[in-house]
Design a protein around this motif. Sequence first.
Motif, PDB file in Angstrom:
ATOM      1  N   VAL A 119      54.410  70.856  36.732  1.00  0.00           N
ATOM      2  CA  VAL A 119      53.259  69.792  36.969  1.00  0.00           C
ATOM      3  C   VAL A 119      52.962  69.944  38.615  1.00  0.00           C
ATOM      4  N   GLN A 120      54.229  69.561  39.259  1.00  0.00           N
ATOM      5  CA  GLN A 120      53.931  69.437  40.727  1.00  0.00           C
ATOM      6  C   GLN A 120      53.328  70.549  41.332  1.00  0.00           C
ATOM      7  N   SER A 121      53.726  71.820  40.948  1.00  0.00           N
ATOM      8  CA  SER A 121      53.067  72.954  41.804  1.00  0.00           C
ATOM      9  C   SER A 121      51.594  73.083  41.352  1.00  0.00           C
ATOM     10  N   LYS A 122      51.295  72.550  40.167  1.00  0.00           N
ATOM     11  CA  LYS A 122      49.965  72.724  39.609  1.00  0.00           C
ATOM     12  C   LYS A 122      49.069  71.554  40.527  1.00  0.00           C
ATOM     13  N   ILE A 123      49.475  70.355  40.488  1.00  0.00           N
ATOM     14  CA  ILE A 123      48.991  69.212  41.442  1.00  0.00           C
ATOM     15  C   ILE A 123      48.572  69.961  42.805  1.00  0.00           C
ATOM     16  N   ASP A 124      49.987  70.473  43.342  1.00  0.00           N
ATOM     17  CA  ASP A 124      49.683  70.942  44.791  1.00  0.00           C
ATOM     18  C   ASP A 124      48.808  72.003  45.098  1.00  0.00           C
ATOM     19  N   SER A 125      48.419  73.020  43.963  1.00  0.00           N
ATOM     20  CA  SER A 125      47.569  73.945  44.168  1.00  0.00           C
ATOM     21  C   SER A 125      46.210  73.835  43.800  1.00  0.00           C
ATOM     22  N   THR A 126      45.751  72.429  43.422  1.00  0.00           N
ATOM     23  CA  THR A 126      44.589  72.047  42.810  1.00  0.00           C
ATOM     24  C   THR A 126      43.830  71.170  43.753  1.00  0.00           C
ATOM     25  N   THR A 127      42.679  71.485  43.950  1.00  0.00           N
ATOM     26  CA  THR A 127      41.716  70.861  44.922  1.00  0.00           C
ATOM     27  C   THR A 127      40.735  69.875  43.883  1.00  0.00           C
ATOM     28  N   VAL A 128      40.692  68.669  43.921  1.00  0.00           N
ATOM     29  CA  VAL A 128      39.711  68.021  43.119  1.00  0.00           C
ATOM     30  C   VAL A 128      38.279  67.565  43.665  1.00  0.00           C
ATOM     31  N   ILE A 129      37.215  67.962  43.134  1.00  0.00           N
ATOM     32  CA  ILE A 129      35.993  67.670  43.607  1.00  0.00           C
ATOM     33  C   ILE A 129      35.445  66.637  42.563  1.00  0.00           C
ATOM     34  N   GLY A 130      35.455  65.334  42.984  1.00  0.00           N
ATOM     35  CA  GLY A 130      34.956  64.280  42.110  1.00  0.00           C
ATOM     36  C   GLY A 130      33.413  64.421  41.851  1.00  0.00           C
ATOM     37  N   LEU A 131      33.265  63.566  40.940  1.00  0.00           N
ATOM     38  CA  LEU A 131      31.696  63.496  40.715  1.00  0.00           C
ATOM     39  C   LEU A 131      31.314  62.022  40.178  1.00  0.00           C
ATOM     40  N   SER A 132      30.868  61.235  41.113  1.00  0.00           N
ATOM     41  CA  SER A 132      30.466  59.691  40.766  1.00  0.00           C
ATOM     42  C   SER A 132      29.684  59.736  39.511  1.00  0.00           C
ATOM     43  N   CYS A 133      29.968  58.456  38.798  1.00  0.00           N
ATOM     44  CA  CYS A 133      29.090  58.285  37.618  1.00  0.00           C
ATOM     45  C   CYS A 133      28.038  57.572  38.064  1.00  0.00           C
TER      46      CYS A 133
END
Lengths: 336, 278
Positions: A119-133
């Motif tokens: 889980v940690q390595s996936k979180i580290d290699s993930t960039t989150v582009i959020g989209l406001s509601c």
Amino acid sequence: MGKKTINVDSLGELFHKIKSGGKRILAPVEKDGVILFGEVASYPEVATGYIQTVFSAKEAVLPRFEEILRFSSEGRDVVIEEESNKPVPTVVFGVRPCDAKSLSVIKAVFERDYPDIFVQSKIDSTTVIGLSCVNSDEYCFCTSVGGAPGDTAGSDLLLTRINDANYLAEIITEKGESIVSSAPELFSEAGNVDKDRHLAQVNRQFDLDELEKRLPALFESPLWAGQSLRCIGCGACSFVCPSCTCFDIQDETDGARGIRLRCWDSCGFAQFTLHTSGHNPRGVQSKRWRQRIMHKFSYQPGELGTAGCVGCGRCSRACPVDMNILQHIKDILEAR
Amino acid sequence: METNVYKPYLMRIAEITEETPDVRTFRLEFTKEDEAASFSYKAGQFGEYSVFGEGESTFCIASSPTRKGYIECTFRKAGRVTKALAAREKGDTIGFRGPYGNTFPLSDWKGKSLLFVTGGIALPPLRCVIWNALDLRDNFKDITIVYGARSVQDLVYKKELAEWDARPDVKLITTVDPGGETTDWKGPVGFVPTVLEKASPSSADSVALLCGPPIMIKLTLPVLSNLGFSPENIYTTLENRMKCGIGKCGRCNVGKYFVCKDGPVFTFAQVNELPPEY
């Protein structure tokens, strides 16, 4: 770290830049009438016009099932092989602020005591582009659990639609900055933008702290049985939940070779706690429903410093017997 | 790079003891010398034992940490994994993850008397503590063991029971349920709480370790209380279904605790504060 704007028509080019930078893109897509996160090759594949994806962005860091061990047997010997479960550099696009917030719950569970590298390595290699509601429905209650339709927490870059042509792009982290700097020509300076004016209105409906305070005394209350009489124990609530992390471990073999898998599980299932002896500490559905509420709103706030619920409303939308968590929480708070 | 917390040690089955027709004890040795050298645990801890291709199962480490070079586990053939485990032979390889969980505070008990009260297949977790205490015998005053099983056939560790019985520094009472005796059975016949009441061991400067089926625990607690043991001085080890053993999979959650990482050892003062979900 800065505010920019990006034209809607430039998102296709941004996707192209991210892809050519070697990253996989997960985004909301429509599959058999269901909106969920899937891998996309280009921007036009991204679904629009939905309030909430049916499944959350959780799958980017905690897949439905994943390999945690690989082994093979040779006579009496066993060889443990390198598992094939390696993180893929990923950008998750279109993550609602509630889902982005849930990633901190997942992170907290998997990093404490015995850090889980998968889980940690996936979180580290993930960039989150959020989209406001900009829209919400009657199931949404993010503001009651410490979130907001335009909350930046958990996103690396947060997009908010501010007019027909443009998104406001708030750069929250260095990962977000690197997305912008990979295609600086697509972004303009934002100037003064009243972001809140463009966001959905989600009214606060209950007091989270009050709920946490009241729950321990309600452990033996008859309300759990009343609320869960119609629960069929299908586990849909857990499967769509962005912050449910409970799992099962199962082996699969093909001849002498095998893998050990971590699979999503649910406290709503009778077998979840069933002892081999036949004894079951949570032997009836009302105890399992109580556990769901207690864990998220009483135990996890104490343990992790955050509730295990982000108010996305998915469990209520998905429930086949129409159990509405918001209504149940209100009833719990009114119970005497 | 951090390690994979789900990766087990590979252990060789060095010895198999058939305790009863469906209960076995495995002596397990590390297949890698460096792992054997760096491995350590304390009384009360447990692990996840695996048959590759079948899955993992949770039991205590039944041997004492004072005995180096191996660990032992005792299990009943019951579910998928334990049936597969029971089918393994001497020399086969199985997996072990651990040690997990907290421990019995033996060092806090220096100078005290120890009373072990246990039944059936619940002796293994206490056997670890019993041998640990016997190997440090001078640290403790009286050591009393009250152990019961449904029948003579269901008594585990028969050889060790005889060994403890022969020791002048251990008081052992082994009992079997009415109807479970054989013609040559010389010990008492009766349920553990009754036999304990009759033996009436002193609670002065003493801790009790109670481990057994729920009904035995329920009926034994009042007896211990009458003998003068406070809930703070009665220890047990809880069992809940587990998968991960490290506080993540969610199964063993009881109130704010996870039995796997906050237990499995609790005093009854602590157990009394828990919601009844164990």
